[in-house]
Scaffold this active site. Structure first.
Site, PDB file in Angstrom:
ATOM      1  CB  ILE A  67      11.383 -16.271 -25.885  1.00  6.67           C
ATOM      2  CG1 ILE A  67      12.885 -15.947 -25.952  1.00  6.67           C
ATOM      3  CG2 ILE A  67      11.015 -16.852 -24.528  1.00  6.67           C
ATOM      4  CD1 ILE A  67      13.348 -14.924 -24.921  1.00  6.67           C
ATOM      5  N   GLY A  68      11.849 -17.027 -29.279  1.00 10.76           N
ATOM      6  CA  GLY A  68      11.967 -16.386 -30.578  1.00 10.76           C
ATOM      7  C   GLY A  68      12.696 -17.274 -31.554  1.00 10.76           C
TER       8      GLY A  68
ATOM      9  N   GLY B 121      15.883 -16.430 -39.051  1.00 14.20           N
ATOM     10  CA  GLY B 121      16.849 -17.038 -39.942  1.00 14.20           C
ATOM     11  C   GLY B 121      18.194 -17.273 -39.291  1.00 14.20           C
ATOM     12  CG  PHE B 122      18.937 -15.172 -35.608  1.00 18.57           C
ATOM     13  CD1 PHE B 122      18.927 -15.846 -34.405  1.00 18.57           C
ATOM     14  CD2 PHE B 122      17.914 -14.285 -35.878  1.00 18.57           C
ATOM     15  CE1 PHE B 122      17.931 -15.641 -33.469  1.00 18.57           C
ATOM     16  CE2 PHE B 122      16.912 -14.063 -34.942  1.00 18.57           C
ATOM     17  CZ  PHE B 122      16.914 -14.745 -33.744  1.00 18.57           C
ATOM     18  N   GLY B 123      18.635 -18.407 -36.197  1.00 17.93           N
ATOM     19  CA  GLY B 123      18.568 -19.491 -35.227  1.00 17.93           C
ATOM     20  C   GLY B 123      17.423 -19.269 -34.260  1.00 17.93           C
TER      21      GLY B 123
ATOM     22  CB  VAL C 279      15.906 -15.933 -28.823  1.00 19.86           C
ATOM     23  CG1 VAL C 279      16.225 -15.238 -27.496  1.00 19.86           C
ATOM     24  CG2 VAL C 279      16.582 -15.199 -29.974  1.00 19.86           C
TER      25      VAL C 279
ATOM     26  CE  LYS D 189      20.891 -12.951 -32.733  1.00 19.53           C
ATOM     27  NZ  LYS D 189      21.150 -11.521 -33.035  1.00 19.53           N
TER      28      LYS D 189
ATOM     29  CG  ASP E  70      18.069  -4.981 -39.804  1.00 18.14           C
ATOM     30  OD1 ASP E  70      17.206  -4.553 -40.611  1.00 18.14           O
ATOM     31  OD2 ASP E  70      18.151  -6.175 -39.482  1.00 18.14           O
TER      32      ASP E  70
END
Length: 385
Positions: free
Chosen positions: A53-54, A57-59, A61, A75, A173
């Site tokens: 679903i997402g 840059g972090f990976g 979800v 996540k 952020d």
């Protein structure tokens, strides 16, 4: 059809050196449940692509159903993620010990082997960047009443972090992609990997710059000086985006309209702020309220931190408990000034040195989740204001 899993293993990496550190840190966190990798793999049907679903840059979800029947947003941090051990642990520590209607809820985490995974409550309507600012990509309708609910909800969540938690928390952020929406479009502040816990006896801390350019307060972006007023500035930009229905920066527009805050300031000086309200609302909005919200955004984005209101004051201004005084509104901290700074520091690249010796990315889209530790221009907008 069988779904194939997402491989996060492979060769040993430097992250293995931190496994013991992670285990020890997590063991001291009382409210974080530790999930096994096997359990989360089963919850997501082996990290099936249809459950994704997402991505950022972090990976990635994934949506998943846990053993107790709860739906969860899982996540998964990639091996190449810019969110390191410190940010992973920070996110767990910060959000596991607090609870508020306008904050995401952390169910737990997984730090098994080389895997780093966070498990949150599942929010059905994704983020503001993918819905309201994504325009054509969403079927959701954002009425004026819905927008006011979102603005006030985010303000209340930030006021809670800034004033009701000890030590208080600066998110660092706040942006559209970090505001998630549940089935009732109640906003939830997410992504606490960059959050700073600041003791009450400190007026500010000096730190490396991390966040998203366009939302960054000038004193923080240029000097690394972090206070709660940096979040207030970011909220002011977000408030402008929600009322106008467009991203803070849109290079597709004429030069005089590309930077949303600068346009808002010009219109305010001419007494024409109403022109900034999203045209998609038609006549379905309260003119007085809309102008009030835009004026609050200008109060929040003033160049001098001490001139910006606290978030509890912002809540009172938005709800009508306090009145906005136009005479208190001074010139905002302009994004164009930070763009000039970026260009001065990097005439041959598209990155900006953030004071830590590390370079940070400066490109992003309104429809993707930006990576941790990056200063990102939000330049893509599907609609003109």
């Amino acid at each position: 059809m069988t779904c194939f899993g997402l491989c996060l293993g492979g060769k040993a990496s430097p992250r293995h050196n931190h496994v013991v550190e992670i285990d020890e840190e997590i063991s001291t966190i009382e409210n974080a449940r530790v999930y096994s990798y096997r359990e989360l793999r089963a919850a997501t049907e082996d990290f099936c692509p249809v459950n994704k679903i997402g991505k950022g840059g972090f990976g990635s979800v994934y949506k998943g159903r846990l053993r107790d029947g709860k739906m969860a947003a899982i996540k998964v941090l990639s091996v190449e993620s810019k969110q390191g051990v410190k940010e992973f642990l920070t996110e767990i520590k910060v959000i596991s010990n607090i609870e508020h209607e306008n904050l995401v809820k952390l169910y737990g985490c997984c730090a098994e082997g080389d895997h780093r995974i966070l498990v949150y409550n599942y929010l059905e309507n994704n983020s503001l960047s993918q819905t309201l600012l994504g325009g054509a990509h969403s079927s959701l309708q954002f009425s004026w009443i819905t927008r006011t609910k979102i603005c006030i909800g985010v303000a209340r969540g930030l006021a809670f972090l800034h004033e009701e938690v000890q030590p208080y928390i600066v998110h660092r952020d706040i942006k559209a992609s970090n505001i998630l929406l549940d089935k009732d479009l109640t906003p939830k502040i997410s992504d606490f990997g960059l959050a700073k816990l600041i003791p009450a006896d400190l007026t500010h801390v000096s730190t490396r710059v991390a966040g998203t350019l366009g939302y960054l307060a000038p004193e923080y972006a240029m000097r690394g000086q972090l206070t709660r007023k940096a979040d207030v500035y970011s909220f002011g930009i977000l408030l402008l985006e929600i009322v106008s229905g467009r991203c803070n920066t849109n290079k597709r527009l004429p030069i005089e309209e590309q930077y949303l805050l600068e346009r808002a300031w010009r219109l305010f000086k001419k007494g024409e702020l109403i022109q900034l309200v999203d045209a998609l609302l038609g006549d379905d909005f309260d003119v007085v309220d809309a102008c009030k919200f835009l004026k609050v955004s200008l109060l929040c984005t003033q160049v001098m931190p001490k001139s910006r209101p606290s978030m509890s004051t912002v809540v009172k201004l938005l709800t009508g408990e306090m009145q906005v005084n136009d005479e208190e509104i001074s010139e905002p901290g302009m994004l164009s000034d930070l763009v000039s700074l970026r260009n001065q520091k990097n005439t041959s690249s598209d990155t900006l040195s953030a004071g830590s010796g590390k370079q940070v990315d400066s490109s992003s889209s309104a429809n993707t989740t930006a990576t941790h530790g990056t200063m990102t221009f939000t330049t893509i907008d599907d609609r003109k204001s």
